[in-house]
Design a protein around this motif. Structure first.
Motif, PDB file in Angstrom:
ATOM      1  N   ALA A 121       0.806  -1.223   0.000  1.00 35.93           N
ATOM      2  CA  ALA A 121       0.000   0.000   0.000  1.00 35.93           C
ATOM      3  C   ALA A 121       0.833   1.264   0.000  1.00 35.93           C
ATOM      4  O   ALA A 121       0.349   2.331  -0.378  1.00 35.93           O
ATOM      5  N   MET A 122       2.095   1.167   0.426  1.00 36.36           N
ATOM      6  CA  MET A 122       2.951   2.346   0.547  1.00 36.36           C
ATOM      7  C   MET A 122       3.893   2.445  -0.642  1.00 36.36           C
ATOM      8  O   MET A 122       4.082   1.465  -1.369  1.00 36.36           O
ATOM      9  N   LEU A 164       9.882  10.024   8.290  1.00 35.39           N
ATOM     10  CA  LEU A 164       9.108   8.937   7.698  1.00 35.39           C
ATOM     11  C   LEU A 164       9.374   7.622   8.416  1.00 35.39           C
ATOM     12  O   LEU A 164      10.460   7.380   8.947  1.00 35.39           O
ATOM     13  N   LYS A 165       8.362   6.759   8.394  1.00 39.87           N
ATOM     14  CA  LYS A 165       8.510   5.386   8.882  1.00 39.87           C
ATOM     15  C   LYS A 165       8.930   4.525   7.692  1.00 39.87           C
ATOM     16  O   LYS A 165       8.248   4.508   6.657  1.00 39.87           O
ATOM     17  N   VAL A 166      10.047   3.809   7.846  1.00 39.83           N
ATOM     18  CA  VAL A 166      10.674   3.122   6.718  1.00 39.83           C
ATOM     19  C   VAL A 166      10.807   1.623   6.984  1.00 39.83           C
ATOM     20  O   VAL A 166      11.138   1.212   8.101  1.00 39.83           O
ATOM     21  N   CYS A 167      10.553   0.838   5.960  1.00 41.34           N
ATOM     22  CA  CYS A 167      10.917  -0.576   5.954  1.00 41.34           C
ATOM     23  C   CYS A 167      12.029  -0.768   4.932  1.00 41.34           C
ATOM     24  O   CYS A 167      11.990  -0.192   3.836  1.00 41.34           O
ATOM     25  N   LEU A 168      13.005  -1.595   5.283  1.00 43.04           N
ATOM     26  CA  LEU A 168      14.163  -1.818   4.413  1.00 43.04           C
ATOM     27  C   LEU A 168      14.473  -3.304   4.353  1.00 43.04           C
ATOM     28  O   LEU A 168      14.582  -3.974   5.383  1.00 43.04           O
ATOM     29  N   ASP A 172       5.715   4.392   5.805  1.00 41.47           N
ATOM     30  CA  ASP A 172       5.473   5.402   4.781  1.00 41.47           C
ATOM     31  C   ASP A 172       6.239   5.109   3.495  1.00 41.47           C
ATOM     32  O   ASP A 172       5.937   5.689   2.448  1.00 41.47           O
ATOM     33  N   LEU A 173       7.249   4.226   3.597  1.00 41.88           N
ATOM     34  CA  LEU A 173       8.119   3.947   2.452  1.00 41.88           C
ATOM     35  C   LEU A 173       8.747   2.578   2.644  1.00 41.88           C
ATOM     36  O   LEU A 173       9.166   2.226   3.752  1.00 41.88           O
ATOM     37  N   VAL A 174       8.811   1.812   1.561  1.00 39.57           N
ATOM     38  CA  VAL A 174       9.491   0.514   1.567  1.00 39.57           C
ATOM     39  C   VAL A 174      10.644   0.567   0.572  1.00 39.57           C
ATOM     40  O   VAL A 174      10.464   0.971  -0.589  1.00 39.57           O
ATOM     41  N   ALA A 183       9.887   9.692  -5.870  1.00 35.72           N
ATOM     42  CA  ALA A 183       8.874   8.958  -5.108  1.00 35.72           C
ATOM     43  C   ALA A 183       7.910   9.898  -4.387  1.00 35.72           C
ATOM     44  O   ALA A 183       6.980   9.442  -3.711  1.00 35.72           O
ATOM     45  N   GLY A 184       8.138  11.217  -4.533  1.00 33.17           N
ATOM     46  CA  GLY A 184       7.205  12.187  -3.984  1.00 33.17           C
ATOM     47  C   GLY A 184       7.633  12.848  -2.694  1.00 33.17           C
ATOM     48  O   GLY A 184       6.827  13.535  -2.050  1.00 33.17           O
TER      49      GLY A 184
END
Length: 426
Positions: A53-54, A81-85, A152-154, A276-277
């Motif tokens: 979704a992100m 931002l909340k980030v997944c890596l 918020d971002l992957v 990515a905005g």
């Protein structure tokens, strides 16, 4: 700013459960690599992780992937931002591969994700389980954790190539190819053009493909056109110019003079984040100039010695590492270990003419390692070199021999750096 590069050692009993899972996953498939997305997409659909979704930025490339991802993570943190890596391989602990908004995935979280992947790969009725490689299984687990993370971002790192890599089951909003060089030729092809075609396979129609190297393969623009992507190419559309970072939308932003992980990687990271905005200001970009990443031209002071660690295992990566090394007024104690399928003669040649060099040769504890005899064979006949039973012995010998003004340099493989770090942290 948090640094995901040095995780805290995991605790039992969760660590034991994770180790059991990882051993099980490794034994599931007869091959380390099986390129292709058909099997993976079937399991991904059951897990509902084929789309997220992100916003997603996927990063491929021969060199610079890890550094660019680290910089994008740091830039995202500057924005709150909340980030997944997701990245690979790890150096000390598997958890390094999967970062959630609150930090590295815990042993318990990873085990829960592995449970879900195992359930999803089981067949229905008389159907056999879907075979998955280690990388495929763990990629699906990471995506399952990311799906409901509230990020918020992957950020996703390609493991090998791009077109047929496991992370390519997810459609990115922005694709990045940091560089194209000769590596993994058995799987990707023996020319830059063939490898470029594979790496550009992460592109999607109508979305940006950022290419971070100014030395383009001859077929780059054809590859971009093949996928209908919007090419944003270093040197043409963005890059450093007279102390400013020129972005493809016409922005000009002051660029830090010194960037630990490379100005080229920072330019690529900022351009990808912008596409990515996410809008970035000069002070936010300047704030990440000193960010480091474990094993990428990494400096540490250990037992009174100046030590440098680098995981680069192909010629461009090791040449870059050599060029970034601080000047050394004394001797260079080179702890060197490589895989047998990597260009050890070319890599050793980067340091071969250094009259200050003393070589400490060791084979990492993995079947693919080049023997110390094979390493010795690629050094000049007059090189000062000794062979050691393991990387730990080589590192301890180098540290013992180093005096003020000397450098201890550990390089040649992720495995060499990992074993060296384990040795000095004991």
């Amino acid at each position: 700013m948090t640094d995901p590069s040095h995780p805290v050692a995991p605790a039992s009993p969760a660590a034991e459960a994770l180790a059991t899972w990882l051993s099980r996953i490794e034994a599931m498939h007869p091959a380390d690599i099986e390129l292709g997305l058909g099997r993976l997409l079937e399991v991904a659909a059951r897990l509902q992780v084929a789309s997220l979704a992100m916003p997603v930025i996927t990063v491929a490339g021969t060199n610079g992937k890890g550094s660019t991802l680290r910089l994008m993570t740091a830039l995202a943190e500057q924005l709150g931002l909340k980030v997944c890596l997701y990245t690979s391989p790890h150096i000390l602990h598997f958890n390094e591969r999967v970062r959630l908004p609150d930090g590295l995935a815990s042993d318990a979280q990873l085990c829960a994700a592995f449970d879900q992947v195992e359930l999803a790969r089981q067949g229905h009725g008389d159907e056999p389980p879907v075979p998955l490689t280690y990388f495929e299984f763990t990629t699906l687990a990471a995506l399952w954790l990311f799906r409901d993370s509230g990020a918020d971002l992957v950020l996703l790192e390609v493991g090998l190539g791009g077109r047929l890599d496991a992370v390519n089951i997810v459609d990115p909003d922005v694709s990045v190819v940091t560089s194209v060089g000769l590596d993994h030729q058995d799987w990707l092809g023996d020319t830059r053009e063939a490898i470029c075609a594979e790496k550009c396979g992460i592109a999607r129609c109508g979305t940006p493909l950022v290419f971070g190297e100014q030395d383009w393969p001859a077929n780059l623009t054809d590859c971009v056109a093949q996928y209908g992507a919007e090419g944003v190419l270093a040197g043409r559309d963005f890059g450093p110019h007279e102390g400013l970072l020129r972005l493809c939308d016409g922005q000009r932003i002051p660029l830090p003079t010194e960037v630990t992980l490379g100005r080229d990687n920072l330019c690529t990271a900022v351009q990808a984040m912008t596409l990515a905005g996410f809008s970035l200001q000069a002070h936010q970009i300047a704030a990440v100039a000193g960010v480091t990443l474990m094993g990428r031209c990494e400096y540490r002071r250990i037992q009174g010695a100046d030590c440098w660690f680098d995981v680069g295992h192909n010629l461009p990566a090791v040449q870059r590492f050599h060029d970034l090394l601080a000047d050394c007024p004394g001797r260079r104690h080179l702890v060197f270990g490589m895989m047998a399928d990597k260009p050890r003669e070319a890599v050793a040649g980067v340091f071969a003419e250094d009259a200050r060099a003393i070589w400490y040769l060791a084979a990492p504890a993995i079947a693919r390692s080049a023997s110390t005899a094979a390493l010795r064979a690629v050094l000049p006949a007059d090189a000062v070199a000794a062979e050691y039973a393991c990387v730990a012995d080589a590192v301890h010998a180098a540290l013992s021999a180093a005096i003020p003004g000397d450098q201890v340099v550990v390089f040649g493989s992720f495995h060499t750096v990992a074993e060296a770090w384990q040795a000095v942290e004991e």
